[in-house]
Design a protein around this motif. Sequence first.
Motif, PDB file in Angstrom:
ATOM      1  N   LEU A 189      41.180  43.562  34.166  1.00  0.00           N
ATOM      2  CA  LEU A 189      39.735  43.522  34.472  1.00  0.00           C
ATOM      3  C   LEU A 189      39.641  42.899  35.962  1.00  0.00           C
ATOM      4  O   LEU A 189      40.272  42.086  36.323  1.00  0.00           O
ATOM      5  N   LEU A 190      38.572  43.712  36.567  1.00  0.00           N
ATOM      6  CA  LEU A 190      38.297  42.924  38.073  1.00  0.00           C
ATOM      7  C   LEU A 190      37.283  42.187  37.983  1.00  0.00           C
ATOM      8  O   LEU A 190      36.051  42.598  37.278  1.00  0.00           O
ATOM      9  N   SER A 191      37.252  41.218  38.744  1.00  0.00           N
ATOM     10  CA  SER A 191      35.906  40.309  38.889  1.00  0.00           C
ATOM     11  C   SER A 191      35.620  40.005  40.259  1.00  0.00           C
ATOM     12  O   SER A 191      36.620  40.204  41.411  1.00  0.00           O
ATOM     13  N   ALA A 192      34.256  39.553  40.354  1.00  0.00           N
ATOM     14  CA  ALA A 192      33.854  39.251  41.734  1.00  0.00           C
ATOM     15  C   ALA A 192      32.992  37.720  41.401  1.00  0.00           C
ATOM     16  O   ALA A 192      32.714  37.434  40.507  1.00  0.00           O
ATOM     17  N   LEU A 193      32.633  37.126  42.601  1.00  0.00           N
ATOM     18  CA  LEU A 193      31.826  36.030  42.459  1.00  0.00           C
ATOM     19  C   LEU A 193      30.731  36.258  43.271  1.00  0.00           C
ATOM     20  O   LEU A 193      30.720  36.691  44.418  1.00  0.00           O
ATOM     21  N   SER A 194      29.521  35.911  42.764  1.00  0.00           N
ATOM     22  CA  SER A 194      28.219  36.027  43.346  1.00  0.00           C
ATOM     23  C   SER A 194      27.291  34.839  43.227  1.00  0.00           C
ATOM     24  O   SER A 194      27.645  34.127  42.120  1.00  0.00           O
ATOM     25  N   ASN A 235      34.346  45.027  36.717  1.00  0.00           N
ATOM     26  CA  ASN A 235      34.300  44.477  35.314  1.00  0.00           C
ATOM     27  C   ASN A 235      33.653  43.313  35.022  1.00  0.00           C
ATOM     28  O   ASN A 235      32.491  43.238  34.222  1.00  0.00           O
ATOM     29  N   VAL A 236      33.934  42.117  35.654  1.00  0.00           N
ATOM     30  CA  VAL A 236      33.286  40.745  35.365  1.00  0.00           C
ATOM     31  C   VAL A 236      32.487  40.209  36.780  1.00  0.00           C
ATOM     32  O   VAL A 236      33.267  40.392  37.719  1.00  0.00           O
ATOM     33  N   MET A 237      31.029  40.095  36.572  1.00  0.00           N
ATOM     34  CA  MET A 237      30.659  39.175  37.739  1.00  0.00           C
ATOM     35  C   MET A 237      30.593  37.876  37.209  1.00  0.00           C
ATOM     36  O   MET A 237      29.880  37.594  36.301  1.00  0.00           O
ATOM     37  N   ARG A 238      31.330  36.976  38.116  1.00  0.00           N
ATOM     38  CA  ARG A 238      31.090  35.409  37.725  1.00  0.00           C
ATOM     39  C   ARG A 238      29.834  35.104  38.728  1.00  0.00           C
ATOM     40  O   ARG A 238      29.786  35.225  39.796  1.00  0.00           O
ATOM     41  N   HIS A 251      49.575  42.767  34.204  1.00  0.00           N
ATOM     42  CA  HIS A 251      48.691  42.521  33.130  1.00  0.00           C
ATOM     43  C   HIS A 251      48.034  41.151  33.089  1.00  0.00           C
ATOM     44  O   HIS A 251      47.951  40.623  32.020  1.00  0.00           O
ATOM     45  N   PHE A 252      47.392  40.682  34.212  1.00  0.00           N
ATOM     46  CA  PHE A 252      46.520  39.628  33.991  1.00  0.00           C
ATOM     47  C   PHE A 252      45.311  39.954  33.359  1.00  0.00           C
ATOM     48  O   PHE A 252      44.863  41.216  33.236  1.00  0.00           O
ATOM     49  N   TYR A 253      44.912  38.936  32.660  1.00  0.00           N
ATOM     50  CA  TYR A 253      43.392  39.453  31.758  1.00  0.00           C
ATOM     51  C   TYR A 253      42.328  39.699  32.822  1.00  0.00           C
ATOM     52  O   TYR A 253      41.674  40.737  32.491  1.00  0.00           O
ATOM     53  N   ILE A 254      42.291  38.903  33.871  1.00  0.00           N
ATOM     54  CA  ILE A 254      41.293  39.377  35.001  1.00  0.00           C
ATOM     55  C   ILE A 254      41.808  39.107  36.261  1.00  0.00           C
ATOM     56  O   ILE A 254      42.766  38.111  36.737  1.00  0.00           O
ATOM     57  N   MET A 255      41.709  39.958  37.413  1.00  0.00           N
ATOM     58  CA  MET A 255      41.990  39.634  38.678  1.00  0.00           C
ATOM     59  C   MET A 255      40.696  39.598  39.417  1.00  0.00           C
ATOM     60  O   MET A 255      39.659  40.403  39.661  1.00  0.00           O
ATOM     61  N   GLU A 256      40.601  38.487  40.273  1.00  0.00           N
ATOM     62  CA  GLU A 256      39.308  38.290  41.057  1.00  0.00           C
ATOM     63  C   GLU A 256      39.872  38.978  42.493  1.00  0.00           C
ATOM     64  O   GLU A 256      40.776  38.291  43.134  1.00  0.00           O
ATOM     65  N   VAL A 257      39.082  40.065  42.922  1.00  0.00           N
ATOM     66  CA  VAL A 257      39.221  40.581  44.040  1.00  0.00           C
ATOM     67  C   VAL A 257      38.161  40.991  44.977  1.00  0.00           C
ATOM     68  O   VAL A 257      38.428  41.569  46.198  1.00  0.00           O
ATOM     69  N   TRP A 258      37.034  40.457  44.659  1.00  0.00           N
ATOM     70  CA  TRP A 258      35.982  40.851  45.410  1.00  0.00           C
ATOM     71  C   TRP A 258      34.680  39.665  45.355  1.00  0.00           C
ATOM     72  O   TRP A 258      35.020  38.842  44.700  1.00  0.00           O
ATOM     73  N   GLY A 259      33.977  39.703  46.038  1.00  0.00           N
ATOM     74  CA  GLY A 259      32.783  38.773  46.059  1.00  0.00           C
ATOM     75  C   GLY A 259      33.139  37.596  46.847  1.00  0.00           C
ATOM     76  O   GLY A 259      34.217  37.473  48.023  1.00  0.00           O
ATOM     77  N   GLY A 260      32.331  36.334  46.880  1.00  0.00           N
ATOM     78  CA  GLY A 260      32.870  35.300  47.712  1.00  0.00           C
ATOM     79  C   GLY A 260      32.638  35.624  49.102  1.00  0.00           C
ATOM     80  O   GLY A 260      31.637  36.430  49.373  1.00  0.00           O
ATOM     81  N   ILE A 264      47.673  31.219  22.754  1.00  0.00           N
ATOM     82  CA  ILE A 264      47.727  32.002  24.075  1.00  0.00           C
ATOM     83  C   ILE A 264      46.900  31.544  25.197  1.00  0.00           C
ATOM     84  O   ILE A 264      45.384  31.301  24.851  1.00  0.00           O
ATOM     85  N   LEU A 265      47.263  31.626  26.332  1.00  0.00           N
ATOM     86  CA  LEU A 265      46.455  31.171  27.427  1.00  0.00           C
ATOM     87  C   LEU A 265      46.428  32.652  28.319  1.00  0.00           C
ATOM     88  O   LEU A 265      47.241  32.942  28.723  1.00  0.00           O
ATOM     89  N   LYS A 266      45.078  32.857  28.434  1.00  0.00           N
ATOM     90  CA  LYS A 266      45.002  34.361  29.506  1.00  0.00           C
ATOM     91  C   LYS A 266      44.835  33.559  30.737  1.00  0.00           C
ATOM     92  O   LYS A 266      44.265  32.299  31.118  1.00  0.00           O
ATOM     93  N   ILE A 267      45.035  34.371  31.863  1.00  0.00           N
ATOM     94  CA  ILE A 267      45.034  34.040  33.305  1.00  0.00           C
ATOM     95  C   ILE A 267      44.040  34.813  33.996  1.00  0.00           C
ATOM     96  O   ILE A 267      44.032  36.013  33.989  1.00  0.00           O
TER      97      ILE A 267
END
Length: 651
Positions: free
Chosen positions: A99-104, A133-136, A55-64, A19-22
């Motif tokens: 899950l929602l992620s951001a980059l910092s 949810n997730v902070m990269r 239903h992506f595992y994570i969506m990067e929507v913020w940060g950067g 299984i590959l998550k995206i």
Amino acid sequence: MRYVSYITPLNMAKITRPILKIRDLTLRDGQQSLFATRMNQATIDKLLPYYEDAHFYIMEVWGGAVPDSVMRYLDESPWDRLRIVSKAMDSKSEHPKSLLSALSRGRNLFGYVPYPNSVLEGFYKEAIENGLNVMRIFDALNDIDNVKESIRLINSLGGIADGAVCYTVDPKPEAKEEPRGFMGKLKSMFGSKPAEPEKIFTDSYFVEKAKAMEALGAKIITLKDMAGLVNPSRAASIISALKSNVKVPVDFHTHCTPGYGLASALMAIINGVDILDTNIWWFGGGSAAPAIELIYIFCQRLGVEVEVNMEAVGRIRKELFNARKALADFDLNRDKMPIDFDPLNDTLPAEVAALFDTAISFALAGDEAGLLDTCHKIEAYFHFPKPNELVKTAEVPGGMYSNMVAQLKQLKSEDLLEDAMRLIPMVRRDAGLIPLVTPTSQIVGSQAVLVALDRKNGKPDYTTTNNQFISLVKGEYGKTPVPVDPAFREKITGSPVEKAYDVSSYKKPENPTLDDMGGMPLASNKEEMLLLELLPSVANGFLRKRRTEEYKARKAEETVEAAPAAVEKAAPAAAAEPITGPTLVAPMGGRIISINVKNGQSVKKGDLILVYEAMKMENDVEAGKDAVIKRVLVTEGEVVNTDTPLIEFQD
């Protein structure tokens, strides 16, 4: 990568399928890489109903660049954006749709100043409460000390800490500097060859950084290839090494700029990567990450299950076409967009379908040249942009290159670009062999330009230095991969002693009262105060507009409630005086930070006229000759486009 059991339709045999998550980057890194982060909230609102079913595992929507850009260019609140997406994805529930992620940037968050723990905690707390949810978390120097507190705080506040190791390369052996100093000239005269430089950025280097982050509590490890420089063989070896040495899921993030992205993503999948970062068709390829549709075809042939609802992805893709058309002003490829393609319903020509199998064969055989050539043919068929050969050869991020071009244009020294590019390895080596990622890429590129100018003017190297380079060499950005030579540090900073930034000296910015608006404070809540702390220049203008709107609305209510009074007809606005004298124009778009001159003032060649922010760097604009200022045509805080007149001089 995890595995599930399933029954094949052909022989009904029970086998194990990976299984590959995206992680979908479309709404953050995709639009940032291709369209200057100009996607407004109205466009995102149209997309969100389709994303709910993907239903992506994570969506990067913020940060950067999002928090900065939505305020700077769109006059929108970054906190509102996070809240709206969070509500649609139900990200605060026990079972979010994605899950929602951001980059910092670790201790630097979204800015360039190292912040004390109190600021980090306040920001992360607010972000998680608003649905993140997730902070990269990454550091431009891969300095673990700069990310450890962020990892601890994210975990303690209920978030998921994603530790990103920044990929970079050793300088090419042939990129040697001309002999400098007495000993260098002696060695050159007698034919002595310099020793082969030690390899620093080995697979073990990246593994050790990943293991350190995992030990600190990172729940995901990302190999972050911001410039797309991970070639397929390195993707295979590093991902394989990470999978063997860390227990948490491994994510691979790359870009297609120099032409490696699609092939390297395939190699990462074959070598067991758990999560892959992709974009949806119209926002993929080129300087962005690979398109999920191409990854899906590869996975179908490999027997890998892509854990996404591809039918819902198709519905997003259709709406994204309209979103891309709306961003045409910022689209460098608007006249050569990819062809439309649906991997679920469109049949590929036999020869094109065969290319996917050929690429897999080359990948399994370790034939990098064959794999790259085949992947480039696939991308060419779909009309994705060709590899950027300059970025590939120079091994620098595309944004770093464009920043150097803009700086040289400002200095009217475009002829020095080739020299400046050749000087990057030297400057980078002198500064501690740092990775080239924001902000270090801009710092090194800018300094390489200044060294090229020094040489052009017959001056010793580093006669001219920028403030950020001085801070970097001093040690204020953190520990560099290799130590800076103390003699070089003394030359640049005045002291051979490494000196870290003292976060105890941080001063929280004032929250001024606006006397012209009845004494209301500029920031009205914690969220707005955090914006002032993290992005003071752009937040100041953004918040002032919000207070102005509120003040006008309040005054309008008071007027309605008051007794009607005679309304005087407003006098017509005076027409703007035409520009007749010579002008100084903006060499590139940006925001005016400070103006150092006034009308009627005499200036000499080289005097600092104003400072503006562009490409995430502060740029000094100097007088090109002795002159008298007739009019200053812009104001502090104003956003200007390329070639906008800034100053008018007297004839």
